[in-house]
Design an enzyme around this catalytic site. Structure first.
Site, short mmCIF file in Angstrom:
data_model
loop_
_atom_site.label_atom_id
_atom_site.label_comp_id
_atom_site.label_asym_id
_atom_site.label_seq_id
_atom_site.Cartn_x
_atom_site.Cartn_y
_atom_site.Cartn_z
N SER A 230 0.79 -1.40 -0.03
CA SER A 230 0.08 0.05 -0.10
C SER A 230 0.83 1.29 -0.01
CB SER A 230 -1.13 -0.06 1.16
OG SER A 230 0.05 0.16 2.40
N LYS A 231 0.19 2.47 -0.10
CA LYS A 231 0.85 3.52 -0.10
C LYS A 231 1.97 3.87 0.90
CE LYS A 231 -1.99 7.28 -2.27
NZ LYS A 231 -3.21 8.07 -2.01
N ARG A 232 1.89 3.48 1.92
CA ARG A 232 2.89 3.51 3.10
C ARG A 232 4.22 2.74 2.96
NH1 ARG A 232 2.48 -0.53 6.88
NH2 ARG A 232 0.84 -1.92 6.39
#
Ligand code: GLU
Length: 470
Positions: free
Chosen positions: A238-240
């Protein structure tokens, strides 16, 4: 005829995990001479956005994942979905459910409190009474109560689920819009899909969908559920974990074929081959060899794969992809040198197109200062003589070519009894501004005679200033 599809919901960016699924579907169709369809699953009107549709189309186009059919928008097919729902009503396989969201929450809480799995309890399945006033009902599917559903998944193997584990799917929301589980089945049937290749986050939908295929009298396709892509900490990418949008990789200077190469290997292998052309991927890809366990996204390896592709890419191909990055740095390419000649020189030294663009600036733009460290080391009073001699020889050159430039450097080194480095390095710093460049003779040729002369003069000025400060 083999038919596969990529069916993203346009509710965000195009995730690279999704792109891998798209790639596997595309490769499978290409390999077997089949057809590949792009279908935009936009029936969730609240979450779907035009911006996201555009990101999908742009991403597919940048990657070269072309489609034989599509893009097909599910929002254009509402009539057809309604027709299927009506047909299910006629067969007594669909019903209105008037349970309100609050009521369903209470039901689930009670189930949890009793230690049961929360699921719709079928309270309106056989309802014949007066519908509660003021509630817009959803439409649910009458899932079979007994028996099992067997999925012969190409990746996961055989998966068996008991019907009593499955609750009654919502086919249409209370606003009348059809849901994913209905539209996907109707479309895969209408569009003649033979293989449904998708992320394994959909595996729990599949048994319900198989029941629905049977209910509407459709042939069940073959399923291949591809494991998720994980971040380095083992959770779903994911984005993180950094960039997950495919267009971000475009912006970061990756070649589309390198990203595809990296993604194809993420969960599939062909011996120990790491670098594949698109044609090789099509030739060797085999859905039966896809790993059944998740893979971890490794940015360092992706960068390495990109570097390998840059090294062997044609200068024309590189020029096309690197041009926008060079333009972003404010360079005007119209005055030359030819970008293909520059990319030819630079392709051995860049991991990304951003690096390549940064390395191309001095071919197009003059500079006023030299890189401090390189200048300190190589533009010294003792190098003045070599630079002056080079300047004189260069001024006299009538054909400004790698060979003649090389000969001038050679002759200078010989006359002054210096090693090549003692002449080449000061020249490099003088004409490129820094200590890193491809072969200096070929580099100087492309920079051009007037610019090289002017820059050597600038370097000589720098040395004078340095001498004066001593
Ligand atoms: N629209 C679904 C999604 O984006 C994919 C559906 C499918 O491939 O069956 O997750």
């Amino acid at each position: 005829m083999i038919r596969t599809r990529f069916a993203p919901s346009p509710t965000g960016y195009l995730h690279i995990g999704g792109v891998r699924t798209a790639l596997y579907s595309w490769l499978h169709a290409k390999k077997l001479g089949g057809e590949f369809t792009l279908r935009i699953e936009d029936t969730d009107l609240e979450r779907s956005t035009e911006e996201s549709v555009n990101a999908i189309l742009e991403g597919m186009s940048w990657l070269g994942l072309d489609y034989d059919q599509g893009p097909i928008y599910q929002t254009h097919r509402f009539e057809r979905y309604n027709e299927v729902i009506q047909d299910l009503f006629k067969k007594n396989l669909a019903y209105y459910c008037y349970a309100t969201p609050e009521e369903l929450d209470i039901m689930r809480e009670a189930q949890k409190a009793a230690g049961e799995k929360p699921r719709y309890d079928g309270r309106y399945r056989d309802f014949t009474g007066e519908p509660p006033a003021g509630v817009n009902p959803v439409v649910r599917f009458k899932n079979p109560i007994d028996g099992v559903v067997v999925i012969d998944d190409l990746v996961k193997g055989q998966v068996t689920v008991a019907n009593k584990e499955l609750d009654d799917l919502v086919l249409a929301r209370s606003d009348g819009t059809p849901t994913y589980n209905l539209t996907v089945v109707v479309d895969d049937w209408d569009m003649g899909m033979t293989q449904v290749i998708r992320g394994d986050d959909h595996l729990n939908n599949t048994p319900r969908q198989i029941n629905l295929y049977k209910a509407i009298g459709a042939e069940v396709p073959v399923f291949a559920h591809i494991p998720m892509v994980l971040g380095e900490d083992g959770s779903r990418l994911s984005k993180r974990h950094g960039a997950v949008s495919v267009l971000q990789y475009k912006e970061e200077g990756f070649l589309p074929e390198a990203l595809l190469n990296y993604l194809v290997r993420l969960g599939w292998s062909h011996g120990d081959q790491e670098i594949f052309t698109i044609d090789e991927m099509i030739e060797y890809f085999d859905l039966n060899n896809v790993n059944s366990s998740p893979s971890t996204f490794d940015h360092t390896k992706l960068t390495w794969v990109n570097e390998q592709h840059i090294k062997v890419a044609s200068p024309e191909h590189l020029a096309r992809y690197v041009a926008p990055f060079i333009a972003q740095l404010g360079c005007d390419l119209s005055q030359g040198p030819e970008l293909v000649d520059v990319t030819h020189l630079l392709r051995d030294r860049a991991k990304t197109l951003i690096e390549m663009a940064a390395g191309a600036v001095y071919f197009y733009q003059d500079f006023e200062v030299f890189e401090a460290g390189a200048a300190k080391k190589h533009l010294r009073p003792v190098t003045e003589e070599a630079l002056r001699m080079l300047l004189e020889k260069f001024e006299g050159l009538t054909d400004w070519k790698t060979e003649s430039i090389h000969a001038a450097i050679d002759a200078t080194a010989e006359t002054l009894e210096l090693g090549m480095g003692k002449v080449g390095m000061p020249l490099r710093v003088a004409v490129t501004g820094g200590g890193q460049s491809p072969a200096i003779d070929a580099t100087a040729e492309l920079i051009g005679k007037p610019r090289c002369i002017a820059r050597i003069n600038l370097a000589l000025d720098y040395i004078q200033t340095r001498k004066a400060a001593q």
